[in-house]
Design an enzyme around this catalytic site. Structure first.
Site, PDB file in Angstrom:
ATOM      1  N   CYS A  57       0.899  -1.171   0.055  1.00  0.00           N
ATOM      2  CA  CYS A  57       0.063  -0.031   0.138  1.00  0.00           C
ATOM      3  C   CYS A  57       0.907   1.119  -0.028  1.00  0.00           C
ATOM      4  CB  CYS A  57      -1.113   0.082   1.133  1.00  0.00           C
ATOM      5  SG  CYS A  57      -1.988   1.378   1.139  1.00  0.00           S
ATOM      6  N   CYS A  63      -0.395   5.762   6.993  1.00  0.00           N
ATOM      7  CA  CYS A  63      -1.688   5.628   7.547  1.00  0.00           C
ATOM      8  C   CYS A  63      -1.394   4.708   8.809  1.00  0.00           C
ATOM      9  CB  CYS A  63      -2.635   4.755   6.616  1.00  0.00           C
ATOM     10  SG  CYS A  63      -4.043   4.092   7.168  1.00  0.00           S
ATOM     11  N   ASP A 338     -18.000 -13.645  24.684  1.00  0.00           N
ATOM     12  CA  ASP A 338     -17.168 -12.730  23.876  1.00  0.00           C
ATOM     13  C   ASP A 338     -17.347 -11.085  24.128  1.00  0.00           C
ATOM     14  OD1 ASP A 338     -15.952 -11.579  21.439  1.00  0.00           O
ATOM     15  OD2 ASP A 338     -17.502 -12.082  20.188  1.00  0.00           O
ATOM     16  N   CYS A 364     -10.667 -10.305  21.849  1.00  0.00           N
ATOM     17  CA  CYS A 364     -10.068  -9.319  20.956  1.00  0.00           C
ATOM     18  C   CYS A 364      -8.866  -8.606  21.837  1.00  0.00           C
ATOM     19  CB  CYS A 364     -11.058  -8.383  20.399  1.00  0.00           C
ATOM     20  SG  CYS A 364     -11.990  -7.201  21.817  1.00  0.00           S
TER      21      CYS A 364
END
Length: 408
Positions: A57, A63, A338, A364
């Site tokens: 990219c 970014c 979760d 996560c």
């Protein structure tokens, strides 16, 4: 030439990638954008090794969306596994088995949060810059689904006369069953002409839904048919700003593993159930209790549960303020949870005291997971299996699925 000092000729060699993405030399120095096998030179430069790859990219290093595009597949997979392994080791835990990581493909992300602002005559639309609030104007993206990226240029042109410099616009794009769902926050149409232009833009770009939020909640401006997301083969109403797993293949992987973990369980509790990713995705033949703190999400799941053949009982419940008690948990053969990134400390405290035989914990955040895992292991649970996952390709964000069991 390579660094040589009292620690030996290989002291400047990058041996692994740390949690925040920097390479670490054999003598403990952190080097940004380096890969395992690179060598730090005396002049501060790098001699590239076999695990470095040219980033695909043009926005790399600028970014903040992808910081690890310079790693080859092998070293990125090792990073994903290492994030989980080192977090567990920090709590003194060793899993019985850690499987190879499941890595999502390029251009597979079905949701994204972007920012837009006008600086002078130029409107910038994209992710925040690495380590800053500066917006990188996206002209290329190797992680977003093409359907999402295709909306960016028309959106940039449409927002040009509307965006105001003093207010950044926050844009949430999600790929739903009907197409792209777009929510624009920090924006409210000021004239009838602006409202009409919203509908025109949505129609011309075949959006599934377009909504705005000026600060008092989302307001739908365009929705030719109800926006839904299919979970377990069932269309579920998708609330504004609803949470979804970031990729379709990643979601299928998580559900498949969870289904395997609780395969022999008849009564299952699905905690932090959201829209029903697991409650609806598990194979049939079991009774499921689903608890969720988001009123919109649990309401959408309840409608589906009431009209489907599945045995799903739903409850709107804030599991941080009111976790399931030991007595409530003991009714279930297995628990799936979760939670958000902070983990589920209070709910885990109750689970640790329970008689639940099998726990499937999806996380996560390896750090909060390891903390909660220690509580379970100290209470007699065994961490039998861990499946690392890299749904946020090339980022330092790592997910996992785990299996805990208690005998006796």
């Amino acid at each position: 030439m390579p660094v040589t000092d009292k620690n030996g000729p290989d002291s400047g060699r990058i041996v692994r990638v740390a949690a925040k993405g920097d390479g670490i030399t054999a003598d403990g120095r952190h080097v940004a954008y380096s890969a395992p096998g690179d060598v730090l030179n005396t002049d501060g430069g790098l001699t590239r090794g076999p695990h470095y790859r040219d980033p695909p990219c043009r926005h790399f290093q600028e970014c903040g969306g992808c910081t690890l595009q310079h790693l080859d597949e092998e070293s990125y997979a090792e990073f994903v596994t290492g994030r989980v392994k080192y977090a567990l080791e920090g709590q003194g835990i060793v899993a019985d088995e850690i499987f190879p990581p499941r890595i999502s493909a390029r251009k597979s992300r079905i949701r994204a949060s972007l920012r837009a602002t006008r600086i002078g005559a130029v409107l910038k639309l994209g992710f925040s810059g690495s380590g800053s609030h500066r917006i990188v104007d996206l002209q290329q993206c190797e992680i977003l689904r093409p359907e999402l990226f295709a909306v960016l240029q028309p959106l940039r042109e449409w927002l040009q006369p509307l965006a105001r410099r003093k207010h950044d616009l926050n844009l949430e794009l999600t790929l739903v069953d009907q197409g792209v769902d777009l929510l624009i926050r920090n924006f409210e149409p000021e004239t009838l002409q602006q409202r009409e232009s919203l509908a025109d833009f949505a129609r011309e770009n075949a959006l599934a839904r377009l909504s705005v939020d000026g600060g008092i909640g989302p307001e739908t401006q365009w929705e030719p048919e109800p926006a839904t997301i299919t979970l377990g083969g069932v269309p579920v109403s998708f609330p504004h700003g609803g949470f979804l797993q970031p990729t379709l293949d990643g979601r299928e992987m998580l559900v498949s593993i969870a289904d395997e973990v609780v395969s022999e369980s008849r009564l299952v509790a699905d905690l932090f159930a959201g829209l029903g990713t697991f409650a609806l995705g598990l194979s049939e033949g079991r009774k499921i209790y689903a608890a969720e703190g988001s009123r919109d999400a649990i309401a959408a799941l309840k409608v589906v549960a009431n009209t489907s053949k599945r045995e799903i009982f739903t409850e709107h419940r804030d599991l941080y303020r009111r976790p399931l008690s030991v007595e409530e948990l003991n009714r279930f053969d297995a628990v799936i949870l979760d939670p958000p990134r902070a983990g589920a400390r209070d709910q885990i405290d109750q689970l640790a005291k329970s008689d639940v035989k099998r726990i499937c914990y999806i996380s996560c955040n390896p750090a909060s997971f390891a903390r909660d895992a220690k509580t379970l292991c100290n209470a007699g649970y065994a961490l039998e299996k861990v499946w690392p996952a890299g749904q946020f390709l090339w980022s330092t964000h790592v997910e996992l699925v785990s299996q805990f069991s208690k005998s006796g």
